[in-house]
Design a protein around this motif. Structure first.
Motif, PDB file in Angstrom:
ATOM      1  N   ALA A 127       0.826  -1.209   0.000  1.00  0.00           N
ATOM      2  CA  ALA A 127       0.000   0.000   0.000  1.00  0.00           C
ATOM      3  C   ALA A 127       0.861   1.259   0.000  1.00  0.00           C
ATOM      4  O   ALA A 127       0.437   2.305  -0.510  1.00  0.00           O
ATOM      5  CB  ALA A 127      -0.921  -0.002   1.219  1.00  0.00           C
ATOM      6  N   ARG A 128       2.087   1.212   0.547  1.00  0.00           N
ATOM      7  CA  ARG A 128       2.980   2.369   0.580  1.00  0.00           C
ATOM      8  C   ARG A 128       3.695   2.597  -0.747  1.00  0.00           C
ATOM      9  O   ARG A 128       4.229   3.672  -0.984  1.00  0.00           O
ATOM     10  CB  ARG A 128       4.020   2.211   1.678  1.00  0.00           C
ATOM     11  N   GLU A 129       3.733   1.600  -1.624  1.00  0.00           N
ATOM     12  CA  GLU A 129       4.430   1.740  -2.901  1.00  0.00           C
ATOM     13  C   GLU A 129       3.633   2.627  -3.846  1.00  0.00           C
ATOM     14  O   GLU A 129       2.418   2.773  -3.708  1.00  0.00           O
ATOM     15  CB  GLU A 129       4.637   0.373  -3.551  1.00  0.00           C
ATOM     16  N   SER A 130       4.333   3.227  -4.803  1.00  0.00           N
ATOM     17  CA  SER A 130       3.639   4.039  -5.795  1.00  0.00           C
ATOM     18  C   SER A 130       2.838   3.130  -6.725  1.00  0.00           C
ATOM     19  O   SER A 130       3.163   1.958  -6.916  1.00  0.00           O
ATOM     20  CB  SER A 130       4.640   4.872  -6.594  1.00  0.00           C
ATOM     21  N   ARG A 131       1.804   3.693  -7.316  1.00  0.00           N
ATOM     22  CA  ARG A 131       0.934   2.876  -8.161  1.00  0.00           C
ATOM     23  C   ARG A 131       1.647   2.489  -9.454  1.00  0.00           C
ATOM     24  O   ARG A 131       2.587   3.160  -9.887  1.00  0.00           O
ATOM     25  CB  ARG A 131      -0.360   3.612  -8.470  1.00  0.00           C
ATOM     26  N   ARG A 132       1.163   1.439 -10.065  1.00  0.00           N
ATOM     27  CA  ARG A 132       1.740   0.984 -11.321  1.00  0.00           C
ATOM     28  C   ARG A 132       1.270   1.881 -12.458  1.00  0.00           C
ATOM     29  O   ARG A 132       0.126   2.337 -12.457  1.00  0.00           O
ATOM     30  CB  ARG A 132       1.328  -0.451 -11.594  1.00  0.00           C
TER      31      ARG A 132
END
Length: 119
Positions: free
Chosen positions: A41-46
């Motif tokens: 959830a903390r990662e940037s979106r694809r």
């Protein structure tokens, strides 16, 4: 206590230990799943397909397609020392082939190991 009572006590203790170990394993797996979801959830979106980089209309940049031949190896039986090799970093031991026709470079290369022979 008699022997049968000891055997029953050990059996019940073993079963209890197995249940506790199983519950610990399940708790660790559930914890790892929850932790992984939080990290995700903390990662940037694809990027969407429209946001992906596109190839230029005239093709890849700086791509050269050419057939190359290997440089001749000396057949005098001597050794090549490093100072006798070509100068410069990244230079290869090939040169552009005189013929850039695809048919000239395909003949005899369709067998296993590229030999082109009958055997």
């Amino acid at each position: 206590m008699e022997a049968t009572e000891w055997e029953l006590a050990v059996t019940h203790t073993t079963h209890l230990f197995m249940w506790i170990a199983g519950l610990v394993v399940v708790a660790v797996l559930i914890g790892a799943f929850i932790w992984g979801r939080r990290v995700q959830a903390r990662e940037s979106r694809r990027p969407t397909p429209e946001e992906q980089p596109k190839l230029p209309p005239d093709g890849p940049v700086r791509e050269i397609r050419e057939y190359r031949d290997a440089d001749e190896v000396p057949h005098d039986g001597g050794w090549l020392t490093p100072h006798e090799l070509k100068e410069g970093y990244g230079t290869s031991s090939t040169h552009p082939s005189p013929s850039q026709d695809e048919a000239d470079h395909r003949k005899g290369r369709n067998s296993s190991f590229g030999g082109g022979g009958l055997g």
